[in-house]
Design an enzyme around this catalytic site. Structure first.
Site, PDB file in Angstrom:
ATOM      1  N   ARG A 191       0.559  -1.385  -0.319  1.00 53.27           N
ATOM      2  CA  ARG A 191      -0.060  -0.427   0.142  1.00 53.27           C
ATOM      3  C   ARG A 191       1.424   1.191   0.506  1.00 53.27           C
ATOM      4  NH1 ARG A 191      -2.556  -3.900   1.261  1.00 53.27           N
ATOM      5  NH2 ARG A 191      -1.087  -4.675   2.749  1.00 53.27           N
ATOM      6  N   LYS A 223      26.352  -4.303   0.255  1.00 57.84           N
ATOM      7  CA  LYS A 223      27.966  -3.733   0.475  1.00 57.84           C
ATOM      8  C   LYS A 223      28.250  -3.202   1.392  1.00 57.84           C
ATOM      9  CE  LYS A 223      27.587  -2.747  -4.776  1.00 57.84           C
ATOM     10  NZ  LYS A 223      27.954  -1.766  -5.826  1.00 57.84           N
ATOM     11  N   ARG A 269      11.204   3.463   3.711  1.00 59.59           N
ATOM     12  CA  ARG A 269      11.178   2.763   5.061  1.00 59.59           C
ATOM     13  C   ARG A 269      12.245   1.883   5.694  1.00 59.59           C
ATOM     14  NH1 ARG A 269       6.230  -1.095   4.732  1.00 59.59           N
ATOM     15  NH2 ARG A 269       4.708   0.516   4.999  1.00 59.59           N
TER      16      ARG A 269
HETATM   17  N1   CP Z   1      -0.130   0.076   5.728  1.00 57.97           N
HETATM   18  C1   CP Z   1       0.708  -0.932   5.361  1.00 57.97           C
HETATM   19  O1   CP Z   1       2.140   0.794   5.379  1.00 57.97           O
HETATM   20  O2   CP Z   1       0.875  -1.500   4.388  1.00 57.97           O
HETATM   21  P1   CP Z   1       2.221  -1.781   3.620  1.00 57.97           P
HETATM   22  O3   CP Z   1       3.095  -2.475   4.763  1.00 57.97           O
HETATM   23  O4   CP Z   1       1.271  -2.579   2.659  1.00 57.97           O
HETATM   24  O5   CP Z   1       2.853  -0.693   2.719  1.00 57.97           O
END
Ligand code: CP
Length: 646
Positions: free
Chosen positions: A54, A83, A104
């Site tokens: 998402r 690396k 992320r």
């Molecule tokens: N809700 C959410 O963060 O979904 P994903 O991990 O698929 O990005």
């Protein structure tokens, strides 16, 4: 630190309530944003070190709908990260290819660290178990659309509240919009203490248990808590209540109207062994049949596993697919908002805070093992906010990267090289030292002594062990070690740096004298930020690390008191290998213990109180001194300081 002339979104706290409303208004007009091509000519880079469906795809879709383009690493395991490239370098480099980074990462605080090195705005798409602010924007937007507003709503947060980053961002946002929060955690997955403390301290939330049985449709054993800004319950946060208080409070919060259930999956990827015992709340047919939940919507950040039954999908109250779909207009709105802010040169309002970074080589470190300051120290300096508002006047350090908090025990003055236990009466003195960058904070007395700090004020010293006694104690402990050790070839003597390490070398030499063979000796560095285990004497830098597997380890320290130092050393040992056994040898046992560890070999037992210090002086470490162990009393730090820095 570089001067930033743009806005990042790392925590939901980076946006004011007005700004969140502004983003919602922009999301309402997503079609206009699309035709206005608000991101025309701009490039977004997505760096996802953890899987996503998402967040990643809705960000990429949002950018393209705004007329922008996207560059990405399809798999960070196929990037130069493997690396050994640091997050700091990756951020620096990729920010020269793009106008915004969406990141992320599996480490708490990694996105903050990257933002400090990037030259463009950075958006946190989830960092470890810490925060996921853009999910919170989707959640709030969905709730507002469904319920017409946020103030006064009661939202039940279910499942893994400990590791769920979406939960942490959302509870703070709900608190800011004056919603009530009910926590219904799975066994052992309650909201972390630092989150509860912040809810109480910053938002004035208080906690009460929900009436027994009120939520039985989602979990068999109810252990729900009600957090409210209205403070009808005069009891502040508590962990245990007697049954009379429990009954009274239960009746106060029974029959609540629940506006939304926010369900989450078990975050197995953040659990060491992937499992915890006990029941996990689930939402299914039982929930749908309950009359009192007839207007309760069900939300979930997704993905779901088995905590949310597909039966709810068909029900009007199941709104989680809508919630996921709002990801695109919300992220379009957020990108537009950040681009506009950058174009107009608007930066976030500076929050007034007391920042602390140790002026000494050693200093406090975050207690969260997944914090980027520990997992990749080269990308993040150990920085903290100092909070003078802890319970009972305690001084609290808040990690700038992961928000974890811990209590300061020992403070020192850099110029006078003196230290003492922190006391609320010292608050003004500490603030003055902080201003002049003369404040040292220590994890332990051992650490203070490593840096040659002395107690602020002490009484006369009395010798309790002399040179001869120390020598015979080392000889006797060595004899006992030989007696207990079946296989001297497996023996490894590990000393805790510095005095424990010197004693380990003396034991090693004594064993060699007695047995005519040299045992391997090493040392453990507890407070350093580099190598934790090393050989003594240090040899070839190319040599393999000390092998702990199946070894008989004798851990050596000079003094044992609370047991915390030994516990830290044991943590390092078991993180580094699987020895056959670990035994503990100490020159002095002071007899008090917070942690249940018992030394196997003791030079001398010297029972002593908290107001006393026992100090081992060894000729290798002290200038012009013979070996001896001394004891002395500490004078109250407040008396010693007389309220003024020396
Ligand atoms: N809700 C959410 O963060 O979904 P994903 O991990 O698929 O990005």
């Amino acid at each position: 630190m570089k001067k930033v002339s743009w806005r990042n979104l790392i925590s939901i706290a980076d946006l004011t309530n007005d700004e969140i409303e502004q983003i919602f208004e922009l999301a309402d007009s997503a079609d206009q944003l699309k035709s206005g091509r608000a991101a025309g000519g701009r490039i977004m880079a997505t760096l996802f070190y953890e899987p996503s469906t998402r967040t990643r795809l809705s960000f990429e879709s949002a950018m393209q709908r705004l007329g922008g383009t996207v560059i990405s690493c399809s798999d960070m395991k196929a990037s130069s990260t493997v690396k050994g490239e640091t997050v700091a370098d990756t951020a620096k480099v990729v920010s020269s290819y793009a106008d915004v980074l969406v990141v992320r990462h599996y480490w708490d605080g990694a996105v903050q660290a990257m933002a400090e090195h990037a030259d463009v705005p950075v958006i946190n798409a989830g960092d470890g178990g810490h925060e996921h602010p853009t999910q919170t924007l989707c959640d709030l937007y969905t709730l507002k659309k469904e319920k017409g507003g946020l103030k006064g709503l009661t939202v039940v947060m279910c499942g893994d509240l400990k590791n769920g980053r979406t939960i942490h961002s959302l509870v703070f946002a709900l608190a800011r919009f004056e919603a009530n929060i009910v926590t219904l955690a799975a066994n052992g997955m309650e909201l972390p203490q630092y989150v509860l403390e912040r809810l109480e301290r910053e938002y004035g939330y208080s906690l009460a248990p929900v009436a027994s049985g009120d939520l039985s449709a989602v979990v068999t054993e109810t252990d729900a808590l009600y957090l409210t800004p209205k403070q009808p319950h005069q009891l502040a946060l508590f962990t245990e209540v007697d049954s009379a208080i429990q009954n009274r409070l239960s009746s106060m919060v029974s029959g609540l109207r629940y506006d939304a259930f926010y369900m989450t999956r078990k975050q197995k990827e953040r659990m060491k062994d992937g499992t915890t015992g006990g029941s996990y709340p689930t939402i299914g047919a039982g929930f749908l049949r309950e009359e009192r939940f007839k207007n309760t919507v069900v939300m979930h950040p997704l993905p779901r596993v088995d905590e949310l039954s597909p039966e709810v999908d068909k029900d009007r109250r199941g709104i989680y697919f809508k919630q996921a779909a709002y990801g695109v207009p919300i992220r379009m709105a957020l990108l537009k908002f950040l681009f506009d802010q950058r174009a107009s040169g608007i930066v976030a309002a500076k929050k007034s805070r007391s920042r602390y970074e140790s002026p000494e080589r050693l200093g406090p470190q975050c207690a969260n093992p997944n914090c980027v300051t520990l997992t990749e120290p080269s990308s993040a300096r150990k920085r903290f906010d100092l909070l003078f508002t802890g319970v009972g006047g305690a001084l609290i350090l808040r990690c700038v990267y992961c928000d974890h908090r811990f209590k300061v025990q020992l403070v020192g003055h850099v110029k006078s090289k003196r230290y003492c236990a922190y006391d609320a009466a010292l608050a003004d003195t500490i603030k003055a030292w902080l201003k002049k960058n003369e404040l040292a904070i220590f994890n332990s007395i051992k650490e203070a002594e490593e840096l040659a700090y002395e107690p602020y004020k002490s009484g006369p010293q009395r010798t309790v062990m002399d040179e001869i006694e120390i020598q015979s104690a080392v000889q006797e402990m060595s004899r006992q070690i030989v007696r207990d050790c079946n296989d001297l070839d497996r023996l490894l003597i590990l000393g805790i740096r510095t005095k424990g390490s010197l004693l380990a070398q003396r034991i090693g030499a004594e064993l060699e004298r007695q047995q005519k063979r040299k045992p391997e000796v090493g040392e453990i560095e507890i407070y350093g930020s580099g190598e934790e285990l090393r050989r003594i004497p240090p040899g070839d830098p190319e040599a393999s690390p000390i092998n702990l597997k199946d070894r008989t380890i004798i851990l050596v320290d000079d003094v044992i008191y609370t047991g915390r130092t030994v516990k830290s050393a044991l943590t390092i040992i078991f993180r580094s290998g699987r020895p056959q056994s670990v035994r503990l040898a100490v020159l002095v046992d002071r007899g008090h213990r917070e942690v249940p560890v018992k030394p196997n070999y003791v030079g001398k037992s010297i029972p002593s109180s908290e107001r006393e210090r026992v100090r081992v002086k060894l000729r290798e470490a002290e200038y012009d001194e013979k070996d001896k162990v001394v004891i002395y009393s500490l004078i109250s730090p407040v008396e010693g300081l007389e309220g003024k820095p020396r």
